[in-house]
Every structure is written in C-alpha cells, then in structure tokens.
Enzyme design. Structure first.
Site, PDB file in Angstrom:
ATOM      1  CE  LYS B  81      -4.019  -2.183   2.153  1.00 22.94           C
ATOM      2  NZ  LYS B  81      -5.018  -2.153   3.249  1.00 22.94           N
ATOM      3  CG  ASN B 102      -7.527   0.576  -0.370  1.00 21.02           C
ATOM      4  OD1 ASN B 102      -7.801   1.702  -0.804  1.00 21.02           O
ATOM      5  ND2 ASN B 102      -8.412  -0.205   0.214  1.00 21.02           N
ATOM      6  N   GLY B 140      -3.098   2.455  17.024  1.00 18.05           N
ATOM      7  CA  GLY B 140      -2.368   1.956  15.859  1.00 18.05           C
ATOM      8  C   GLY B 140      -2.268   3.062  14.829  1.00 18.05           C
TER       9      GLY B 140
END
Lengths: 283, 283
Positions: B81, B102, B140
C-alpha cells in the site's frame, strides 16, 4: 440468481492457481472459454486469465507473471510467440525448431522454459495414422506453419512440402527442419502431390481471399487442415468437404493441443474428447 | 455438472474487464470472493483476479498491470500500500495523508493515480452519525490506522486521540492530520475519554494478545471497531459486546468500502447492504 452466460464459471479466490493468457487483443481468446468451464466442472481450482499485454511491456511482464505466487505458467498468443521463445532459457524440441513457443513455465531452478504445442494440436486432431509415412503439404511457413511442420516431421511424415509466398521464409524453415534431422523441401502449393495438406496462412479470414491450395486436387482419402480460427467453416474447408476429404479446423487443433498444454503446466489432463468447443462469444 | 463451491463464479473471457488484486500471500484475499459472485449475479462481465506479486517485482509490475488492455485498475493490499502511493503520480486526499493507497487506476492522460478507501470503510460501516462531532480513539498509527484517522477527521470527528506503542509514529500521523487542517493529538489508549474507539493494530490475531484498549471503559452508547480480519469475533469485539457497545468488524469495514472502490474504477456500484460476507475459504 441470474447467470450472465450458460457457461459454468471459473472459481477465483486467493487459492486459485492461475494460468496467465498473454496476448493482445484479448477479444478473440478461446482457451479461457474452453478450459475454465472444464476446471469448474471437475472441481479444479484453477483459471485461465486473459491479460492483454502489449509488445512493449511483454519482455518484462512475462518473467514477472511467471514469478507471481499463484501462477502456474502462461499461454502465449499473438503477437508474442516468437518473443517468448527469445526470453526462455530453455526450449522444448518443437519450440527450438519454430523459434516460437505458446506455453511457458518456470522450471524448478527458476529458469523460464517454453514449448510450442500448436503443431501437436494438428497432429492429434488429424490422428498420427493420417500423417505417419505420408507426404504432406504445409502452406505458410510462419509461426504456426513452422509448428505444424515440426510436429508433422516429429510424428513421422515421410515427406513435407513447404510453400510460402515468401520463398526465403519457406527455405529457412526447410533448413531448420533438415538441421533437426527431418526431411523437408520447398515447393509450390500443389495438392496433387500430397496425402494431406494444411493451410497455415491467414487466407480464409477475409471474404474473397484466394484458396491457399485446391483440395479437389488431393488424392482420395486425403485430409485437409485449416488453422483459421473464428471464421466458421472456411471456404477451404467447405471445398474439402465437397471433395470428400477429412478435415481438421482451427478450433479442433486448439482443443487437441490443450491436454498437452495442461500437462506441461502441471495441471490435470482431460481425457480425449472431453473439452468442448465454446459457444460463440456474447458480443 | 458438479460445482466446486456454492458461490456463483466470475465469468472470464477475453471481453471480461479485470480488476487486478495485488498482494502476497493471496491465500486470505477476500475481495474476489465478495465481488465476483456479485458481478456474476448482476451479469457484469468483470472479475477481481488475485495476483500474488512480491515486493521486488511490484514497482515495475503495477504500472504494467494498469496498462493491460483488459484491466480497469488494481486493488492493492499487504505489503504494497505504501509503495503504491509512492508510484502514483496523483493521490486522492485520503491517500495523501496516509502515504498509502489501496486502489489504483490509470487516469485518462496515462498517469497512475491512487486513493485509500480503508478508512472510508470504517466510517461507512459505523455510520457518519456515530463519529461526526464526537471524540474518538484510534489505536495503531500504521497504514490502516492512518487511513481510519484521516477518514474520521474528514467525516467530522471533533477530536481524535492517536495512540501507538511507537509514540513517534503516532506523533507523525497527528502532524500530517494537523497539516491537512484536521484536529488530532497523541495520547494513551484510554477509552474513557472517547465516544468511539478503533483497534488498528494486529492485536487480536494471535491467542493471548493483550487488548488494545478496554471497551468497558467507554461511555454508554459508544462504538468499537476492530480491523482484525479472518480471526472471527476477536476478544476485543466480544468484550465490546459484553459492555453493550455497538461494533464494526474488519469484514464490515471491507464490505463498506467496496462500493466506493468500484466507483473509483468505473464499475457499477452495488446498493448499500447488497454485498455479502463470503463463506469461509475451502481450506
């Protein structure tokens, strides 16, 4: 749920083993429409995927396609068969004589290797008995003519007459066959001397094309082959029918070579007669 | 004829328009198993084809794939990606913030362009009302975390708290979001301050992983998202259920982003709720 065509369809997931089908344009590709329904019917998780690659990209694209983790190999068609042979580190015996291949794979040591099955398709469809020990005429000494001549020689044809409007091309093919230990000569497209005769030119694709040879001149019981695909029953084949000749058309040659192509790629092999002609494309 | 799976299968011929699905390994690819049955059911002659391309080939392979005559564009997944964004001449707003995309396509002038839809998938699945004007925690700050944070900011989240064990990575993402005109700050994974919270780490893929945050600490009516795919109902989602939270799982995020991906590639767009979760793979 409505289905877009009457064909059973190829499954496609991350587990599917792919056979790349490289050429351009892809519109007339026939192998996916023959093989994918057979894979689906047999529960084989594999699919032939048309990839319309142009000549500028092909030399770098082919090796990359063969390195894909889920690709078994590639079927190569117009206009890449000679380029593919040039890219292969190893060629099978037919490809070596033809200087062209139509199936490529990666060997265990990572080298690209290729073979040419177009000629085997004609020999299988005709039946070895129709060519072994006999004299044949091959009109057209280009890629497919070379493949057919090499396969005929390999199948034991006693004598091959090669004919091409480009006489130098016919002589070069005869020389390559002779160098490989087979017997071939150059001559006019005179069917009277032959027990089987094959059109390996595009003649018959366009309305008004001249005949590549006259099937009525063949002796009784002779066989006529015509590589022209997608044109229905060509004028040559209709004339051969009228002359009482057995015939092999382009689609029969394609169907007859596919089992050998699948075996070369490590896939299961359909029993003879299993593969079906596809319906006309939905265009 | 027997069918290998219960799914309707994608048609494949030389006329089929392909969407390449690039990543490696291909084993867990889900998009082909969601989209190909929908194409087949709708009579759309298109197919998503998994191509297991490795990192060494990807930078040359991607542009070549986009030039294939029968390819509409590509879905890009692990591990490509960020590389894909680097190869694109133009990036959409989400991809520009994420530094990753993506979905890629060739623009009319032949340039590669890409956008990132992973975050839009979460926003669509959660519902804009669940995030607009609210405070959210994103744990994250890698590729998918960045995509989700950017989409949340774009959807009007009032305040985003970014948390990562790599604090520098979280700070860098906050800085990119701030530079794009959105409000984001770095903080601990404290769910008590948030009205929705998303796990954008791999925590939950392996048995015994710690929780990325404690859903029981969220206020009543909060929503929990978990990007982890293919692990069934993760411990985080089970805890969120127990705490009475609404949830969005990884497969819902994937399903919810696909209509936008198809539109980007010029394909018909399924109405919301039309695409189905695929059955487990036959492994």
């Amino acid at each position: 749920m409505p289905q877009p065509t009457a064909l059973p369809h190829a499954p496609l997931s991350g587990l599917t083993r792919l056979v790349a089908h490289l050429g351009v344009p892809t519109r007339s590709f026939t192998a996916p429409r023959i093989l994918n329904p057979w894979f689906a019917a047999e529960g084989i998780d594999a699919a032939v995927v048309p990839l319309g690659c142009g000549p500028a990209d092909f030399p770098t694209f082919l090796p990359q396609v063969l390195r894909l983790s889920n690709v078994l190999g590639a079927l190569v068609t117009m206009p890449h068969k000679a380029t593919a042979a040039g890219l292969a580190a190893r060629l099978g015996p037919m490809a070596a004589v033809c200087g062209a291949c139509n199936v490529v794979r990666l060997s265990a040591d990572g080298a690209v290797e290729g073979e040419m099955f177009d000629g085997a398709g004609f020999v299988h469809a005709a039946g070895t008995g129709a060519v072994a020990g006999r004299t044949g005429l091959v009109v057209g000494a280009g890629g497919v003519g070379a493949a057919i001549a090499a396969a005929l020689a390999d199948a034991g044809a006693a004598r091959l007459i090669l004919s091409d409007v480009d006489a130098a091309r016919a002589r070069a093919l005869a020389a390559r066959l002779t160098a490989a230990g087979w017997r071939a000569e150059v001559g006019p497209p005179n069917a009277a001397a032959a027990q089987f005769a094959v059109n390996a030119t595009p003649l018959g694709m366009a309305a008004g094309d001249p005949m590549p040879f006259d099937p009525a001149a063949l002796p009784p019981g002779a066989l006529v082959g015509d590589v022209v695909l997608g044109a229905g029953r060509t004028p040559l084949l209709r004339a051969a029918d009228a002359a009482g000749c057995a015939t092999v058309d382009g689609e029969e040659m394609l169907l007859a070579q596919l089992p050998a192509c699948l075996a070369y790629l490590g896939l299961p092999v359909p029993p003879p007669g299993t593969l079906r002609r596809p319906p006309p494309p939905d265009v």
